[in-house]
Enzyme design. Sequence first.
Site, PDB file in Angstrom:
ATOM      1  N   LYS A 150      63.270  58.993  74.704  1.00  0.00           N
ATOM      2  CA  LYS A 150      63.332  59.802  76.015  1.00  0.00           C
ATOM      3  C   LYS A 150      64.726  59.015  76.296  1.00  0.00           C
ATOM      4  CE  LYS A 150      60.453  57.923  79.846  1.00  0.00           C
ATOM      5  NZ  LYS A 150      59.210  56.965  80.175  1.00  0.00           N
ATOM      6  N   GLU A 154      67.507  51.824  66.852  1.00  0.00           N
ATOM      7  CA  GLU A 154      66.944  52.594  65.588  1.00  0.00           C
ATOM      8  C   GLU A 154      67.164  53.923  65.160  1.00  0.00           C
ATOM      9  OE1 GLU A 154      65.699  50.619  67.539  1.00  0.00           O
ATOM     10  OE2 GLU A 154      64.235  49.497  66.660  1.00  0.00           O
ATOM     11  N   GLY A 163      55.663  56.442  77.243  1.00  0.00           N
ATOM     12  CA  GLY A 163      56.535  56.432  75.626  1.00  0.00           C
ATOM     13  C   GLY A 163      55.185  56.240  74.833  1.00  0.00           C
ATOM     14  N   ARG A 164      53.922  56.026  74.609  1.00  0.00           N
ATOM     15  CA  ARG A 164      53.007  55.740  73.904  1.00  0.00           C
ATOM     16  C   ARG A 164      52.327  56.913  75.115  1.00  0.00           C
ATOM     17  NH1 ARG A 164      54.181  51.339  76.534  1.00  0.00           N
ATOM     18  NH2 ARG A 164      52.982  50.762  77.781  1.00  0.00           N
ATOM     19  N   GLU A 190      50.666  47.646  73.672  1.00  0.00           N
ATOM     20  CA  GLU A 190      51.498  47.839  74.130  1.00  0.00           C
ATOM     21  C   GLU A 190      51.246  48.347  75.353  1.00  0.00           C
ATOM     22  OE1 GLU A 190      56.035  48.677  73.192  1.00  0.00           O
ATOM     23  OE2 GLU A 190      55.046  50.496  73.445  1.00  0.00           O
ATOM     24  N   HIS A 217      36.314  47.634  51.116  1.00  0.00           N
ATOM     25  CA  HIS A 217      37.244  47.210  49.455  1.00  0.00           C
ATOM     26  C   HIS A 217      37.925  45.904  50.039  1.00  0.00           C
ATOM     27  CE1 HIS A 217      34.100  49.623  47.273  1.00  0.00           C
ATOM     28  NE2 HIS A 217      34.342  50.449  48.142  1.00  0.00           N
ATOM     29  N   LYS A 219      65.050  42.769  71.317  1.00  0.00           N
ATOM     30  CA  LYS A 219      65.873  43.715  71.386  1.00  0.00           C
ATOM     31  C   LYS A 219      67.785  43.325  72.465  1.00  0.00           C
ATOM     32  CE  LYS A 219      63.489  47.051  72.987  1.00  0.00           C
ATOM     33  NZ  LYS A 219      64.064  48.815  73.714  1.00  0.00           N
TER      34      LYS A 219
END
Length: 564
Positions: free
Chosen positions: A214, A220, A276-277, A362, A393, A526
């Site tokens: 965005k 990253e 974003g999410r 978030e 399991h 950050k």
Amino acid sequence: MQLRVKCTMEVINKTAPWAQLLKLADDAKTMSLRHEFESDQSRFDKFHVLFKDFLFDYSKNLINENIIEELYSLASEAGLKDKIEQMFTGIKINNTEHRAVLHTALRNFGTEPVLVDNFNVMPEIKRILEKIKIFTDKFHSAEISGFNGKKFTDIVNIGIGGSDLGPAMVCEALKHYAIPDLKVHFVSNVDGAHISETLKRLNYETTLFIIASKTFTTQETMTNAQTAKNWFLSHSNTSQDDISKHFVALSTNKDAVQRFGINLENMFEFWDWVGGRYSLWSAIGLSISLFIGYNNFEELLKGAYDADIHFRNEQFNHNIPVIMALIGIWYRNFLDIPTYAIIPYSQYLSKLPEFLQQLDMESNGKCTDKNSLSVEYQTGPVIWGSAGTNSQHSFFQLIHQSTQKIASDFIAFVHNLGNENFSDFIDHHEKLLSNFFAQTEALMRGKTESEITAELRNQGKSDDEINEIKYHKIFAGNKPSNSILIKNLNPRNLGTLIAFYEHKVLVQGIIWNVNPFDQWGVELGKQLAGIILPELKSDNKVNSHDCSTNNLINFYKTNKNTND
Ligand code: G6Q
């Protein structure tokens, strides 16, 4: 420092429904779900909703009619109906960033305009959707191809957080629908292992890189994008011009996209009112469209639109996301249940828990409300989980028999996907579903001391043997769950399912009076990483941090050039 102004109108835990729910919680602490089912044969009838291909069964929760009615009152007291409307109509409900929240407009197939600052955003949304369609079709017909004319075989989405988790989850969930001979890869971590292990398996001539960001400034993503660009240029021995054939950008930031060397024709735009999410419905979904075809991508959007209409118009007592949210509030704020497990009985949905973890944690992991007050109640729960039956399991032991109470959502599909004609897979599917049904029943019923004693006696055990083992075999039961049973795993139903969870998160944010659409909590780490990075590169020892951080950094610096 800014003064914190108290606005009692919006302090939800001072309302009458909140006080009433606290009283009801005292009784609910001794409620026995097994008893509730035994004494009321209509419990399922009272506590389920049918919607299109969905059966939402919330009867195995620690609720009764009084509790659920009071939860509806709590929602009304919070002004839920009006606040839902505010989101759909472009009011700037993301108050800390002064933004509208309009992921719903991205999948709006209605005809009404959606206004932000008196500007109808729908034509731009449709323009980008058309651009995605044309690009997808040309990509599949090889009209769009690599620099030397070869057909693309691989797509690499480079993005992180909201620019990664949504498309990655959807591509995994819908890989049955994938275009043949096309592979999709997702690179997110700045750990070089992620991109290097991906690049190793790729042919530079037939790989399309999608840079999904965005802001187009995320460390990253930009590091991985630069590495991909260098890799492509060094292997292909071509000019900068050919970059435009192998790199596309999904972003809001035209200048940064151009600076990176991507032609604006290859930029798919979205807007600041897409969080974003919540962005997989926007241009961020390009990898989905390429991987499963545009028509399937549109079906995904239409499924979300179905959920939007349901959420916006349905009464609370038939409204799946509202009920999901209120049950979550009941556990979080009144029964002290801090964690919530998501267990899809579908390998295709194996990435759903991780996606929902970001969506929920978030969004509602907040301790300051919309009036800048510290909240005096619990907000977002810890969301976790993984696919069944594998999870049975691993962590199910703790859900069944630990000292913790955990609430969960179980999700499954009636039909087996794509393997209908091969009886072996029908057998797999019925085994899978038998576990899905059994687990929620077991969690609800438990197993009593007398049932265990009788069972062991039937097996011929002596009294001594029974006494030695029986307490370890007791299941208290009373562990609540929702069951979401869906006819088919297809793009439309997946869209609906995801949108239900988005709306669940919104409803909880409204009741807690927090802003689910910002994420300031990711900033501090950050900033500190930005200070530390140059320190790692310099020759000097560091002493500007606390002694733990100093020593960790200095250990790294002392050892980075040696390998003994
Ligand atoms: C999501 C968050 C966050 C964001 C990433 C990537 O809601 O905002 O996960 O999506 O930090 O941001 P960019 O898309 O700007 O690279």
